[in-house]
Design a protein around this motif. Structure first.
Motif, short mmCIF file in Angstrom:
data_model
loop_
_atom_site.label_atom_id
_atom_site.label_comp_id
_atom_site.label_asym_id
_atom_site.label_seq_id
_atom_site.Cartn_x
_atom_site.Cartn_y
_atom_site.Cartn_z
N ASN A 130 -18.24 -8.61 -0.29
CA ASN A 130 -18.72 -8.13 -1.59
C ASN A 130 -18.84 -6.61 -1.61
O ASN A 130 -19.83 -6.04 -2.07
N ASP A 131 -17.81 -5.96 -1.10
CA ASP A 131 -17.81 -4.49 -0.99
C ASP A 131 -16.43 -3.97 -1.39
O ASP A 131 -15.45 -4.22 -0.70
N SER A 132 -16.39 -3.24 -2.49
CA SER A 132 -15.10 -2.73 -2.97
C SER A 132 -14.53 -1.65 -2.05
O SER A 132 -13.37 -1.28 -2.18
N GLY A 133 -15.35 -1.14 -1.10
CA GLY A 133 -14.82 -0.20 -0.13
C GLY A 133 -13.70 -0.81 0.71
O GLY A 133 -12.83 -0.09 1.21
N PHE A 134 -13.71 -2.14 0.84
CA PHE A 134 -12.64 -2.83 1.56
C PHE A 134 -11.30 -2.59 0.88
O PHE A 134 -10.27 -2.48 1.56
N ASP A 135 -11.30 -2.48 -0.45
CA ASP A 135 -10.05 -2.37 -1.20
C ASP A 135 -9.28 -1.11 -0.80
O ASP A 135 -8.09 -1.17 -0.49
N ASP A 136 -9.97 0.03 -0.81
CA ASP A 136 -9.31 1.29 -0.44
C ASP A 136 -8.86 1.25 1.02
O ASP A 136 -7.78 1.74 1.36
N TRP A 137 -9.74 0.67 1.86
CA TRP A 137 -9.42 0.64 3.29
C TRP A 137 -8.16 -0.19 3.56
O TRP A 137 -7.26 0.26 4.27
N VAL A 138 -8.08 -1.39 3.00
CA VAL A 138 -6.94 -2.25 3.30
C VAL A 138 -5.67 -1.71 2.65
O VAL A 138 -4.58 -1.85 3.21
N ARG A 139 -5.80 -1.07 1.49
CA ARG A 139 -4.62 -0.48 0.86
C ARG A 139 -4.06 0.64 1.73
O ARG A 139 -2.84 0.78 1.89
N THR A 140 -4.94 1.44 2.33
CA THR A 140 -4.50 2.52 3.21
C THR A 140 -3.90 1.97 4.50
O THR A 140 -2.89 2.48 5.00
N LEU A 141 -4.51 0.92 5.03
CA LEU A 141 -3.98 0.30 6.25
C LEU A 141 -2.57 -0.26 6.00
O LEU A 141 -1.69 -0.15 6.84
N ASP A 142 -2.39 -0.87 4.84
CA ASP A 142 -1.09 -1.38 4.39
C ASP A 142 -0.45 -2.35 5.38
O ASP A 142 0.68 -2.15 5.84
N PRO A 143 -1.14 -3.46 5.72
CA PRO A 143 -0.55 -4.43 6.65
C PRO A 143 0.63 -5.16 6.02
O PRO A 143 0.68 -5.36 4.81
N THR A 144 1.54 -5.56 6.86
CA THR A 144 2.66 -6.39 6.40
C THR A 144 2.35 -7.88 6.59
O THR A 144 3.04 -8.73 6.03
#
Length: 408
Positions: free
Chosen positions: A68-82
């Protein structure tokens, strides 16, 4: 482990930090990550769980995340896993919609470890005495998570068949991946029949089937077995032991409940027999695999044997009857010829069903095939698309509401 960034980047979102010395699930998780590393993936692990002193030092990049933390969104977008792997369906519920929005081209996998819904259904049937009911609310959640993912990894072929037959999941959304063994043990170098004594049970006590097995064994099987094998002890090991489990210790009869052991394989190799009296559960059983790896014959029930080897491959009659279980254990404890026969059946099971070489390449090929045809794969998955459009939105809006509430 390699730290270089690779064009192929895998992210594991784990319910708990892997504890390979505590649970078979923890060992399996690391085996999968090592397999991906061997295939050229760069690996990251993220978990909302608090760190523990028993978690593995994996060498992979580790990240603390929050639900429940939108900070995850920026983090995972930057990580950009395949590739994103959800460890249990709860993690897909919490983070799946966020990954879908931020990393739409990442292949998504659900690793159930065991079919949680089946384990829960069997537990409820055991407690209530009612027939098995597979179609309960937890099953609805777990199967929905499977449908929303591109691929689900199953550790049990029995459960693959069940999902296809009873829940109508297609074969192309499921992949069987058992425990993986890179090197078979040299049985002749392990302690033999005469060098071993006493009985062992092992299994983490956070796992409900292990708690039930300990209780059932102590109350129903051990009195019978102690009468058949006076002077023989049974030692029960398990991470996260507590008073409810330690109360079954009875030093006068030789039943002893210990806590965790630092080296399960070294500990097990000292004992003559490994016992796995499971009355419910699912998936493959790490405790039985440990018995085979250490040349320690294992006495188990039909539930314990399920997905490990065929019913006629154990060298004794599988039974959940306390008298039969005790009689089989006593016979194998005394009879060296029978003991050797059962030990050798375990070695053959390792050779035929758990080869790293056989399963690793097929797993990587399956992932890369899905990745190469991702739009067509997802178009084919109509129920997953419907769920992502409708039901999963409820998870998203609930999470957004909790986040807004927390900020207030």
């Amino acid at each position: 482990m390699p730290q270089d960034v690779s064009p192929k980047r895998a992210l594991l979102i784990a319910k708990q930090w892997p504890e390979p010395a505590s649970t078979a699930a923890g060992r399996r998780t690391l085996d999968i990550l090592d397999l991906l590393t061997d295939a050229g993936y760069s690996v990251d692990i993220a978990s909302p769980a608090q760190p523990t002193p028993f978690q593995a030092k994996t060498g992979y990049r580790e990240h603390q995340i929050a639900v429940n933390d939108s900070g995850f969104d920026d983090w995972v977008r930057t990580l950009d896993p395949t590739l994103v792997i959800y460890d249990r369906f709860m993690m897909e519920e919490q983070f799946g919609w966020r990954v879908r929005e931020q990393c739409p081209h990442a292949v998504t996998l659900l690793d159930t470890s065991d079919f949680h819904s089946l384990r829960e259904a069997r537990h409820q049937a055991l407690k209530s005495g009612q027939p098995l009911n597979l179609f309960h609310p937890i099953a609805e959640r777990e199967v929905a998570a499977m449908a929303r993912c591109d691929l689900t990894i199953m550790i049990s072929q029995v459960e693959v068949d069940l999902l296809k037959q009873h829940f109508c999941l297609p074969d192309w959304q499921l992949h069987y991946l058992p425990f993986l063994i890179k090197k078979l043990p040299d049985i002749e170098t392990l302690p033999g029949f005469e060098e071993r004594q006493h009985l062992i049970m092992i299994g983490g006590f956070k796992h409900t089937p292990n708690r039930d097995a300990t209780s059932w064994f102590a109350q129903e099987i051990w009195p019978r077995l102690h009468a058949l094998l006076p002077g023989v002890e049974c030692h029960i090991y398990g991470a996260y032991s507590d008073h409810a489990m330690h109360r079954f210790s009875d030093p006068k009869t030789g039943l002893r409940v210990h806590g965790r052991t630092d080296d399960a394989l070294a500990t097990m190799a000292r004992y003559r027999l490994n016992l796995a009296p499971l009355r419910f559960g699912a998936g493959q059983k790490g405790k039985i695999l440990d018995g085979w790896l250490t040349g320690t014959p294992t006495v188990t029930t039909p539930i314990g044997a399920e997905s490990m080897a065929a019913e006629d491959c154990w060298g004794y009659p599988l039974s959940a009857d306390p008298d039969q279980f005790a009689a089989t254990t006593a016979h194998l404890y005394r009879d060296q010829t029978a003991w050797l026969t059962v030990r050798d059946t375990g070695t053959r099971a390792l050779e035929s069903g758990f080869s790293y070489r056989h399963h690793a390449d097929a797993f990587i090929e399956r992932i890369e095939s899905v990745a190469a045809n991702l739009p067509a794969h997802r178009n084919r998955n109509i129920w997953g698309r419907i769920l992502r459009r409708n039901e999963h939105r409820a998870e998203e809006f609930m999470s957004r509401w909790i986040e807004a509430k927390n900020q207030l």
